[in-house]
Each structure stands twice: as structure tokens, then as C-alpha cells.
Design a protein around this motif. Structure first.
Motif, PDB file in Angstrom:
ATOM      1  N   ILE A  37      34.418  21.403  92.689  1.00 52.66           N
ATOM      2  CA  ILE A  37      33.871  20.319  93.512  1.00 52.66           C
ATOM      3  C   ILE A  37      32.391  20.564  93.792  1.00 52.66           C
ATOM      4  N   THR A  38      32.060  21.796  94.138  1.00 58.19           N
ATOM      5  CA  THR A  38      30.678  22.153  94.461  1.00 58.19           C
ATOM      6  C   THR A  38      29.748  21.904  93.280  1.00 58.19           C
ATOM      7  N   GLU A  39      30.228  22.158  92.080  1.00 56.13           N
ATOM      8  CA  GLU A  39      29.392  21.962  90.891  1.00 56.13           C
ATOM      9  C   GLU A  39      28.958  20.512  90.703  1.00 56.13           C
ATOM     10  N   HIS A  40      29.694  19.582  91.252  1.00 53.87           N
ATOM     11  CA  HIS A  40      29.349  18.167  91.089  1.00 53.87           C
ATOM     12  C   HIS A  40      28.280  17.708  92.075  1.00 53.87           C
ATOM     13  N   LEU A  41      27.888  18.560  92.991  1.00 51.36           N
ATOM     14  CA  LEU A  41      26.851  18.215  93.956  1.00 51.36           C
ATOM     15  C   LEU A  41      25.478  18.438  93.341  1.00 51.36           C
ATOM     16  N   ASP A  42      24.480  17.707  93.840  1.00 48.46           N
ATOM     17  CA  ASP A  42      23.108  17.867  93.347  1.00 48.46           C
ATOM     18  C   ASP A  42      22.619  19.280  93.604  1.00 48.46           C
ATOM     19  N   GLN A  43      21.774  19.765  92.736  1.00 48.09           N
ATOM     20  CA  GLN A  43      21.109  21.057  92.880  1.00 48.09           C
ATOM     21  C   GLN A  43      22.027  22.272  92.736  1.00 48.09           C
ATOM     22  N   PHE A  94      26.678  29.017 100.877  1.00 48.99           N
ATOM     23  CA  PHE A  94      26.390  30.317 100.258  1.00 48.99           C
ATOM     24  C   PHE A  94      25.482  30.138  99.044  1.00 48.99           C
ATOM     25  N   ILE A  95      25.828  29.213  98.174  1.00 50.85           N
ATOM     26  CA  ILE A  95      25.030  28.970  96.961  1.00 50.85           C
ATOM     27  C   ILE A  95      23.619  28.545  97.342  1.00 50.85           C
ATOM     28  N   ASN A  96      23.500  27.627  98.288  1.00 49.68           N
ATOM     29  CA  ASN A  96      22.175  27.146  98.707  1.00 49.68           C
ATOM     30  C   ASN A  96      21.342  28.269  99.321  1.00 49.68           C
ATOM     31  N   ARG A  97      21.972  29.089 100.153  1.00 50.76           N
ATOM     32  CA  ARG A  97      21.275  30.214 100.787  1.00 50.76           C
ATOM     33  C   ARG A  97      20.761  31.199  99.733  1.00 50.76           C
ATOM     34  N   GLN A  99      20.063  30.548  96.601  1.00 50.31           N
ATOM     35  CA  GLN A  99      18.988  29.906  95.849  1.00 50.31           C
ATOM     36  C   GLN A  99      17.678  29.918  96.643  1.00 50.31           C
ATOM     37  N   GLU A 100      17.782  29.700  97.950  1.00 46.93           N
ATOM     38  CA  GLU A 100      16.576  29.740  98.799  1.00 46.93           C
ATOM     39  C   GLU A 100      15.989  31.144  98.829  1.00 46.93           C
ATOM     40  N   ASP A 101      16.834  32.152  98.877  1.00 51.40           N
ATOM     41  CA  ASP A 101      16.357  33.541  98.890  1.00 51.40           C
ATOM     42  C   ASP A 101      15.653  33.905  97.588  1.00 51.40           C
ATOM     43  N   GLN A 102      16.001  33.230  96.502  1.00 50.69           N
ATOM     44  CA  GLN A 102      15.389  33.515  95.212  1.00 50.69           C
ATOM     45  C   GLN A 102      14.046  32.813  95.049  1.00 50.69           C
TER      46      GLN A 102
END
Length: 103
Positions: A37-43, A94-97, A99-102
Motif C-alpha cells: 500500500i505504501t508503495e502506491h503513495l507519492d514519493q 519511517f520511510i519519509n523520516r 529519506q529526509e535524513d538522507q
């Protein structure tokens, strides 16, 4: 998700997300759905998926303690790991956090 079968392919990934599971793990099936489900979200980046039974060296090197496990890699190093797949929003956060840290 991209399902890989050979462990050597894992060590070619410099940055991204790797999801470890085992086929008989019931919680892993739920975590897989959350990630799908998460994979279908933008970004949301592409997530690599691998059966931990075939990733012994990665399990030791990356200190995978249990499944399900979502590993965040950055420049070839483990950035963080997610073991508790509570909800789709938690996984997305978690994924967004990571990505922001990178950035």
C-alpha cells in the motif's frame, strides 16, 4: 516491490530500503501488505524484498534480529531498521523520516 533471490544482489544496493521476511511468518504477510500500500503513495521509493532464509550474510552483517524487518540503507550502511509494522501511516512515516535524513 522487487523480489530478489540472490544475496549478492543485496550488497550492490548503496541506498534504499530492503524488506526481509520469511514465508511462514504471519506478521510478515501483514507487513508486506502495508508496504504494498505504501508503495502506491507519492514519493515512496522502490523497496527490495528478500526471504531472510537466503540472506545469512546480510542478516549477520546488518544485525537483523527478527522478521519482518525493513532496513534503510544509505551509502552502503544501515541507517535504521523497522521491526514494528503497526500501521500504514507508521511505515510511511519511517520511510519519509529516513529519506529526509538522507537529504
Amino acid at each position: 516491490m522487487i523480489d530478489i533471490q540472490r544475496e549478492d544482489e543485496l550488497f550492490k544496493i548503496s541506498s534504499g530500503f530492503v524488506y526481509f521476511y520469511t514465508p511462514m511468518c504471519g506478521t510478515c504477510k501483514l507487513a508486506n501488505e502495508f508496504l504494498r500500500i505504501t508503495e502506491h503513495l507519492d514519493q515512496t521509493p522502490q523497496i527490495i524484498k528478500m526471504d531472510l532464509n537466503f540472506a545469512n550474510q546480510a542478516a549477520m552483517d546488518w544485525q537483523i534480529q527478527s522478521v519482518p524487518c525493513l532496513v534503510s540503507l544509505y551509502e552502503g550502511e544501515v541507517q535504521d531498521k523497522l521491526y514494528a509494522f503497526k500501521s500504514v501511516p507508521d511505515v510511511t512515516a519511517f520511510i519519509n523520516r529516513m529519506q529526509e535524513d538522507q537529504s
